[in-house]
Design a protein around this motif. Structure first.
Motif, PDB file in Angstrom:
ATOM      1  N   GLY A 124     -34.436  24.916 -75.239  1.00  9.91           N
ATOM      2  CA  GLY A 124     -33.268  24.376 -75.929  1.00  9.91           C
ATOM      3  C   GLY A 124     -33.437  22.944 -76.393  1.00  9.91           C
ATOM      4  N   TYR A 125     -34.681  22.464 -76.473  1.00 12.18           N
ATOM      5  CA  TYR A 125     -34.904  21.068 -76.833  1.00 12.18           C
ATOM      6  C   TYR A 125     -35.705  20.902 -78.119  1.00 12.18           C
ATOM      7  N   LEU A 126     -35.826  21.956 -78.911  1.00  7.45           N
ATOM      8  CA  LEU A 126     -36.508  21.814 -80.188  1.00  7.45           C
ATOM      9  C   LEU A 126     -35.568  21.157 -81.187  1.00  7.45           C
ATOM     10  N   GLY A 127     -35.979  20.041 -81.747  1.00  7.47           N
ATOM     11  CA  GLY A 127     -35.187  19.353 -82.749  1.00  7.47           C
ATOM     12  C   GLY A 127     -36.043  18.983 -83.935  1.00  7.47           C
ATOM     13  N   PHE A 128     -35.452  18.266 -84.876  1.00  2.00           N
ATOM     14  CA  PHE A 128     -36.162  17.887 -86.083  1.00  2.00           C
ATOM     15  C   PHE A 128     -35.784  16.461 -86.476  1.00  2.00           C
ATOM     16  N   THR A 129     -36.713  15.785 -87.097  1.00  2.00           N
ATOM     17  CA  THR A 129     -36.454  14.487 -87.690  1.00  2.00           C
ATOM     18  C   THR A 129     -36.805  14.563 -89.171  1.00  2.00           C
ATOM     19  N   GLY A 130     -36.397  13.533 -89.930  1.00  2.00           N
ATOM     20  CA  GLY A 130     -36.671  13.492 -91.351  1.00  2.00           C
ATOM     21  C   GLY A 130     -37.748  12.474 -91.678  1.00  2.00           C
ATOM     22  N   ARG A 131     -38.293  12.584 -92.871  1.00  2.80           N
ATOM     23  CA  ARG A 131     -39.431  11.756 -93.269  1.00  2.80           C
ATOM     24  C   ARG A 131     -39.089  10.284 -93.378  1.00  2.80           C
ATOM     25  N   VAL A 132     -37.953   9.956 -93.965  1.00  2.78           N
ATOM     26  CA  VAL A 132     -37.637   8.560 -94.258  1.00  2.78           C
ATOM     27  C   VAL A 132     -37.598   7.718 -93.001  1.00  2.78           C
ATOM     28  N   PHE A 133     -36.877   8.184 -91.971  1.00  2.00           N
ATOM     29  CA  PHE A 133     -36.713   7.373 -90.769  1.00  2.00           C
ATOM     30  C   PHE A 133     -37.852   7.551 -89.770  1.00  2.00           C
ATOM     31  N   THR A 134     -38.899   8.286 -90.173  1.00  2.00           N
ATOM     32  CA  THR A 134     -40.129   8.251 -89.391  1.00  2.00           C
ATOM     33  C   THR A 134     -41.111   7.252 -89.976  1.00  2.00           C
ATOM     34  N   GLN A 135     -40.973   6.945 -91.251  1.00  2.00           N
ATOM     35  CA  GLN A 135     -41.871   5.993 -91.906  1.00  2.00           C
ATOM     36  C   GLN A 135     -41.314   4.582 -91.933  1.00  2.00           C
ATOM     37  N   THR A 136     -40.005   4.477 -91.868  1.00  2.00           N
ATOM     38  CA  THR A 136     -39.344   3.177 -91.816  1.00  2.00           C
ATOM     39  C   THR A 136     -38.283   3.259 -90.729  1.00  2.00           C
ATOM     40  N   LEU A 152     -34.399  18.793 -95.471  1.00  2.00           N
ATOM     41  CA  LEU A 152     -34.961  20.128 -95.626  1.00  2.00           C
ATOM     42  C   LEU A 152     -36.288  20.127 -96.360  1.00  2.00           C
ATOM     43  N   ASP A 153     -36.540  19.098 -97.155  1.00  2.00           N
ATOM     44  CA  ASP A 153     -37.822  19.010 -97.858  1.00  2.00           C
ATOM     45  C   ASP A 153     -38.980  18.834 -96.876  1.00  2.00           C
ATOM     46  N   THR A 154     -38.760  18.044 -95.823  1.00  2.00           N
ATOM     47  CA  THR A 154     -39.838  17.776 -94.860  1.00  2.00           C
ATOM     48  C   THR A 154     -39.272  17.688 -93.454  1.00  2.00           C
ATOM     49  N   PRO A 155     -38.868  18.799 -92.852  1.00  2.00           N
ATOM     50  CA  PRO A 155     -38.396  18.742 -91.468  1.00  2.00           C
ATOM     51  C   PRO A 155     -39.580  18.602 -90.510  1.00  2.00           C
ATOM     52  N   ILE A 156     -39.502  17.654 -89.596  1.00  2.00           N
ATOM     53  CA  ILE A 156     -40.606  17.373 -88.676  1.00  2.00           C
ATOM     54  C   ILE A 156     -40.173  17.769 -87.270  1.00  2.00           C
ATOM     55  N   PRO A 157     -40.806  18.773 -86.663  1.00  2.00           N
ATOM     56  CA  PRO A 157     -40.396  19.206 -85.323  1.00  2.00           C
ATOM     57  C   PRO A 157     -40.613  18.113 -84.278  1.00  2.00           C
ATOM     58  N   VAL A 158     -39.701  18.030 -83.338  1.00  2.00           N
ATOM     59  CA  VAL A 158     -39.808  17.068 -82.246  1.00  2.00           C
ATOM     60  C   VAL A 158     -39.197  17.685 -81.001  1.00  2.00           C
ATOM     61  N   ASP A 159     -39.794  17.416 -79.861  1.00  2.00           N
ATOM     62  CA  ASP A 159     -39.192  17.821 -78.591  1.00  2.00           C
ATOM     63  C   ASP A 159     -38.161  16.748 -78.239  1.00  2.00           C
ATOM     64  N   LEU A 160     -36.905  17.119 -78.203  1.00  2.00           N
ATOM     65  CA  LEU A 160     -35.834  16.147 -78.009  1.00  2.00           C
ATOM     66  C   LEU A 160     -35.909  15.459 -76.653  1.00  2.00           C
ATOM     67  N   ARG A 161     -36.592  16.084 -75.678  1.00  2.00           N
ATOM     68  CA  ARG A 161     -36.771  15.425 -74.387  1.00  2.00           C
ATOM     69  C   ARG A 161     -37.605  14.159 -74.544  1.00  2.00           C
ATOM     70  N   SER A 162     -38.572  14.183 -75.445  1.00  2.00           N
ATOM     71  CA  SER A 162     -39.392  12.989 -75.653  1.00  2.00           C
ATOM     72  C   SER A 162     -38.573  11.884 -76.301  1.00  2.00           C
ATOM     73  N   VAL A 163     -37.650  12.251 -77.208  1.00  2.00           N
ATOM     74  CA  VAL A 163     -36.763  11.255 -77.818  1.00  2.00           C
ATOM     75  C   VAL A 163     -35.887  10.626 -76.749  1.00  2.00           C
ATOM     76  N   ALA A 164     -35.350  11.455 -75.854  1.00  2.66           N
ATOM     77  CA  ALA A 164     -34.499  10.941 -74.786  1.00  2.66           C
ATOM     78  C   ALA A 164     -35.270   9.999 -73.875  1.00  2.66           C
ATOM     79  N   LEU A 165     -36.491  10.364 -73.536  1.00  2.00           N
ATOM     80  CA  LEU A 165     -37.290   9.507 -72.665  1.00  2.00           C
ATOM     81  C   LEU A 165     -37.622   8.186 -73.335  1.00  2.00           C
ATOM     82  N   MET A 166     -37.928   8.219 -74.619  1.00  2.00           N
ATOM     83  CA  MET A 166     -38.255   6.973 -75.310  1.00  2.00           C
ATOM     84  C   MET A 166     -37.038   6.068 -75.443  1.00  2.00           C
ATOM     85  N   SER A 167     -35.835   6.646 -75.437  1.00  2.00           N
ATOM     86  CA  SER A 167     -34.637   5.808 -75.531  1.00  2.00           C
ATOM     87  C   SER A 167     -34.527   4.880 -74.332  1.00  2.00           C
TER      88      SER A 167
END
Length: 328
Positions: free
Chosen positions: A43-55, A225-240
């Motif tokens: 239940g922790y599969l999420g997505f990020t977008g291109r813009v806020f991964t590059q900036t 939707l043009d470039t969805p980037i998979p991320v494990d949301l647990r890693s996002v939580a840990l980095m927070s």
């Protein structure tokens, strides 16, 4: 082992790259990301977008130092991001002020938005907009990621929601070849409209005059939707837990390393232009950036990079979450 792999192994052991003290962080807290199927099943599969991964957004509120700031700008190679502050009306006084999104909460809200976009793309309106109700889903999402909800934390989130939804995003990309040069731009707000309702304690409520919902702009939805980037949301939580910079580094490496064709050096000056707006001295920025790398590497174990005197050398690496068909 190739020469590149030998070099990577040797330089990764460099004293420039500190290790995480075992007495500060429990090893069990950091689990390697296994793959998209595993993350989805948990239940922790999420997505990020291109813009806020590059900036990236500000770490602290830049309008404290400059109340009349027109735009927050960051640069990553040929991409320039400008974020214009949102016009936010105080519901108690009715007074409007311009406010910028900053800190960890917009970085936690964005993955919720982008994940909802990917999973609910069939619910888009004919013009591409997508409406989301979040009185229950956003608090649950944050609680599932280990974020306290209610009280001070709830108020901090509610303070950042209109800042993020109302901010105007401008992305400019440039290119140059022997045959010419060009520029392309896109501009949008994340939301076309939203409604918020607080209870007496300052938390989100669904039983007021109206609930909590947002209509995401067609431009923002399509950009995700043009470039969805998979991320494990647990890693996002840990980095927070390690701050906004750690969250940004993870997002950037997760985008940049799988797309790398060859080893390349990104100088400290280039990294400062992307991540270090609120560090006046390059040396201070470098120390802060390097200090986040062990935590990032603990959740993105396949990431291959070396810390060098001139900058960060990156190598082609598998994505943090291995791609697989998205389960319904």
């Amino acid at each position: 082992m190739s020469s590149v792999e030998k070099k990577t192994t040797r330089q990764t052991a460099s004293p420039l790259l500190p290790t995480i003290p075992s007495d500060r962080l429990a090893q069990a807290e950091y689990a390697a990301v296994i793959g998209e199927d595993e993350a989805n099943d948990a239940g922790y599969l999420g997505f990020t977008g291109r813009v806020f991964t590059q900036t990236c957004l500000p770490y602290r509120d830049p309008m404290v130092a400059d109340p009349h700031l027109r735009a927050w700008e960051r640069r990553n190679g040929s991409m320039n991001l400008a974020v214009e502050p949102a016009r936010v009306v105080d519901p108690e006084t009715g007074v409007a002020a311009y406010k910028m999104p900053f800190g960890k909460y917009p970085r936690l809200i964005l993955p919720w938005l982008t994940t909802q976009i990917v999973r609910r793309q069939s619910d888009r309106e004919a013009d591409g907009r997508l409406q989301l109700e979040f009185s229950a889903s956003l608090p649950k999402f944050l609680q599932d990621l280990g974020q306290a909800w209610g009280g001070r934390q709830g108020k901090l989130v509610m303070d950042q929601v209109p800042r993020l939804f109302g901010a105007r995003i401008s992305v400019t990309e440039t290119a140059q070849t022997g045959g010419g040069r060009g520029v392309r731009t896109s501009e949008y707000t994340i939301a076309r409209g939203y409604q918020l309702w607080w209870d007496a304690a300052g938390d989100m409520a669904a039983d007021g005059l109206w609930g909590n919902s947002v209509v995401l702009s067609a431009e923002f939805v399509q950009d995700i939707l043009d470039t969805p980037i998979p991320v494990d949301l647990r890693s996002v939580a840990l980095m927070s837990k390690h701050g906004p910079m750690a969250m940004d580094i993870l997002a950037w490496l997760n985008y940049r390393l799988p797309s790398a064709k060859r080893p390349s050096l990104i100088t400290w000056a280039q990294l400062h232009a992307q991540f270090g707006a609120q560090y006046d001295r390059l040396r201070a920025f470098k120390a802060a950036f390097v200090g986040k790398l062990p935590a990032v590497h603990s959740v993105y174990r396949d990431a291959r990079f070396d810390v060098e005197d001139e900058g960060l050398r990156i190598f082609p690496s598998p994505p943090a979450v291995q791609r697989a068909p998205l389960k319904p």
